[in-house]
Scaffold this active site. Structure first.
Site, short mmCIF file in Angstrom:
data_model
loop_
_atom_site.label_atom_id
_atom_site.label_comp_id
_atom_site.label_asym_id
_atom_site.label_seq_id
_atom_site.Cartn_x
_atom_site.Cartn_y
_atom_site.Cartn_z
N ALA A 62 0.83 -1.21 0.00
CA ALA A 62 0.00 0.00 0.00
C ALA A 62 0.87 1.26 0.00
CB ALA A 62 -0.90 0.00 1.22
N GLY A 63 0.28 2.35 -0.51
CA GLY A 63 0.95 3.65 -0.47
C GLY A 63 1.45 4.11 -1.81
N LYS A 66 -2.39 5.16 -3.90
CA LYS A 66 -3.33 5.46 -2.82
C LYS A 66 -4.76 5.60 -3.30
CE LYS A 66 -0.03 7.72 0.29
NZ LYS A 66 -0.15 7.25 1.66
N ASN A 111 8.96 8.60 4.76
CA ASN A 111 7.77 9.37 4.37
C ASN A 111 6.96 9.77 5.59
OD1 ASN A 111 4.76 8.24 4.35
ND2 ASN A 111 6.14 6.45 4.27
N ARG A 112 6.36 10.96 5.46
CA ARG A 112 5.37 11.41 6.45
C ARG A 112 4.18 11.98 5.67
NH1 ARG A 112 9.84 14.99 7.65
NH2 ARG A 112 9.57 17.05 6.69
N PHE A 115 -1.55 10.02 5.01
CA PHE A 115 -2.81 9.57 4.38
C PHE A 115 -3.40 10.63 3.44
CE2 PHE A 115 -4.27 6.39 7.96
CZ PHE A 115 -3.29 5.50 7.55
N ASN A 170 -5.55 -0.73 8.19
CA ASN A 170 -4.22 -0.19 8.48
C ASN A 170 -4.25 0.62 9.77
OD1 ASN A 170 -1.69 0.95 8.48
ND2 ASN A 170 -2.13 2.41 6.84
N SER A 173 0.13 3.23 10.46
CA SER A 173 0.85 4.37 9.90
C SER A 173 1.38 5.22 11.04
CB SER A 173 -0.06 5.23 9.02
OG SER A 173 0.58 6.45 8.78
N ASN A 175 2.19 8.25 10.72
CA ASN A 175 2.05 9.66 10.33
C ASN A 175 0.68 10.25 10.62
OD1 ASN A 175 4.72 9.71 9.30
ND2 ASN A 175 3.97 8.51 7.55
N THR A 176 -0.21 9.49 11.25
CA THR A 176 -1.48 10.03 11.73
C THR A 176 -1.40 9.91 13.25
OG1 THR A 176 -2.69 9.37 9.76
CG2 THR A 176 -3.99 9.71 11.76
N LYS A 208 -2.90 -4.63 9.35
CA LYS A 208 -1.50 -4.28 9.07
C LYS A 208 -0.87 -3.65 10.30
CE LYS A 208 1.48 -2.02 5.73
NZ LYS A 208 1.55 -1.44 4.39
N ASN A 239 4.39 -2.30 8.49
CA ASN A 239 4.44 -0.93 7.98
C ASN A 239 5.86 -0.36 8.16
OD1 ASN A 239 3.47 1.70 7.19
ND2 ASN A 239 1.44 1.02 7.84
N GLY A 261 12.35 0.33 3.22
CA GLY A 261 13.45 -0.05 2.34
C GLY A 261 14.45 -0.93 3.07
#
Ligand SMILES: Cc1cc2nc3c(=O)[nH]c(=O)nc-3n(C[C@H](O)[C@H](O)[C@H](O)COP(=O)(O)O)c2cc1C
Length: 349
Positions: A62-63, A66, A111-112, A115, A170, A173, A175-176, A208, A239, A261
């Site tokens: 995912a990502g 999107k 990444n940030r 969503f 999910n 994440s 970033n939320t 996830k 994630n 990565g």
């Protein structure tokens, strides 16, 4: 060849510009093969609990897509399944830019994004049109400003269920703000109770999880899964990570966000292994984190995964990575005398 040249050119542009441009080009069919590659028979697999049948266990994580705009194109590159999203009920812009960083020396990404997506209505209109060349997963999330985050997952599940092949919840994440709190025992129990009652049209559902879980948190999740998760098909592990290994060399290594990565390979595989030991085959496990080669995919399978997903190393190696990893994986299986993926699942446990 054309696709990997495209990946090289894309890497000369700022990361998010390259990503937007790549999606635009793929949506016009630019650089997309006419036919999906022929993959070895030994990489076909059926996931035992979900019943998903895959021509290759190598899926797109995912990502990348999107808004469900290019699943057909990704199937043509040889991914055995594609996961679109994360989609939230309402559209939202995500975090301020810049919010995506290449850590080239480390073969990693931070990444940030937060969503950023066009919302469920747009996503479902795209999903409806998909040919199902390979199974498609719809990854659902919660809006940042939502007053009922669990309600957002229920809304997402019910909206995508008529059209997807599987669904991913999910909750990992980074970033939320506060989202990962849904992995805690009480919140996860509430999430699984309400999502379990949602109309999922009989589809398999995966949860996830993050890689940043200590053994106690893993044990908690497993006990909630055993108590409230009988309806779930499995877990996607994992994630991105909030950790920053000391080995990182790239200039942007201290940017806020989730790291993915190559540096995620080892920790995410270790967390996968711990879940596999505890869950003893009761759930399908999909391994993600730092896969670039067939050997990486094979290690996740031996650690308990029935399928794998990748994203970040496609940024460096191009979309041909999907078919290459599947072919290399078939060699790993043959070298160890396995006729199929299923024979190798969990062999290192
Ligand atoms: C730019 C970027 C955006 C991502 N967005 C999402 C997302 O929206 N939802 C999600 O579940 N995972 C998302 N991920 C995580 C990936 O799906 C994957 O779990 C993680 O990156 C580990 O795999 P990799 O090392 O092969 O990238 C994102 C990853 C990246 C690099």
């Amino acid at each position: 060849m054309i696709a990997s040249a495209g990946a090289r050119i894309a890497r000369m542009l700022p990361p998010e510009t390259a990503h937007t441009l790549t999606l635009r080009m793929l949506s016009y069919g630019a650089g997309v093969p006419l036919h999906a590659p022929q993959l070895p028979v030994s990489t076909r697999v059926e996931l035992p609990k979900s019943g998903l049948r895959l021509c290759s266990p190598v899926g797109l994580a995912a990502g990348f897509d999107k808004n469900c705009e290019v699943p057909e194109a990704m199937a043509k590159f040889g991914f055995g399944f594609v996961e679109c999203g994360t989609v939230t009920p309402k559209p939202q812009p995500g975090n301020p830019k810049p919010r995506l960083f290449r850590l080239t020396e480390d073969r990693a990404v931070i990444n940030r994004m937060g969503f950023n997506n066009f919302g469920l209505d747009y996503f479902v209109r795209r999903l409806e049109k998909y040919s199902h060349a390979v199974p498609i997963g719809a990854n659902v999330g919660a809006n940042k400003d939502s007053e009922d985050r669990i309600g957002d997952y229920v809304t997402g599940i019910e909206a995508v269920a008529p059209y997807a092949d599987y669904i991913t919840i999910n909750i990992s994440s980074p970033n939320t703000p506060g989202l990962r709190g849904l992995q805690d025992r009480a919140s996860l129990t509430a999430l699984l109770t309400r999502c379990g009652a949602a109309d999922r049209n009989g589809l398999p559902v995966f949860l996830k999880v993050a890689p940043d879980l200590d053994p106690e948190a893993i044990a908690d999740i497993c006990s909630v899964l055993n108590a409230e998760g009988a309806w779930l098909s499995g877990l996607i592990i994992s994630n991105t990570t909030l950790a920053r290994p000391p080995s990182l060399r790239s200039e942007d290594k201290s940017e806020t966000g989730g790291l993915s990565g190559a540096p995620l390979f080892q920790p995410s595989t270790e967390v996968l292994r711990q879940f596999a030991r505890k869950l003893e085959g009761k759930f399908d496990l999909i391994g993600a984190g730092g896969i670039a080669t067939g050997r990486d995919a094979y290690a996740k399978i031996r650690a308990g995964a029935s399928a794998v997903q990748l994203y970040s190393l496609m940024v460096y190696d191009g979309p041909g990575i999907a078919a290459r990893v599947a072919r290399e994986l078939s060699h790993c299986l043959a070298d160890d005398g396995f006729a199929s993926i299923a024979d190798a699942v969990g062999k290192d446990l």
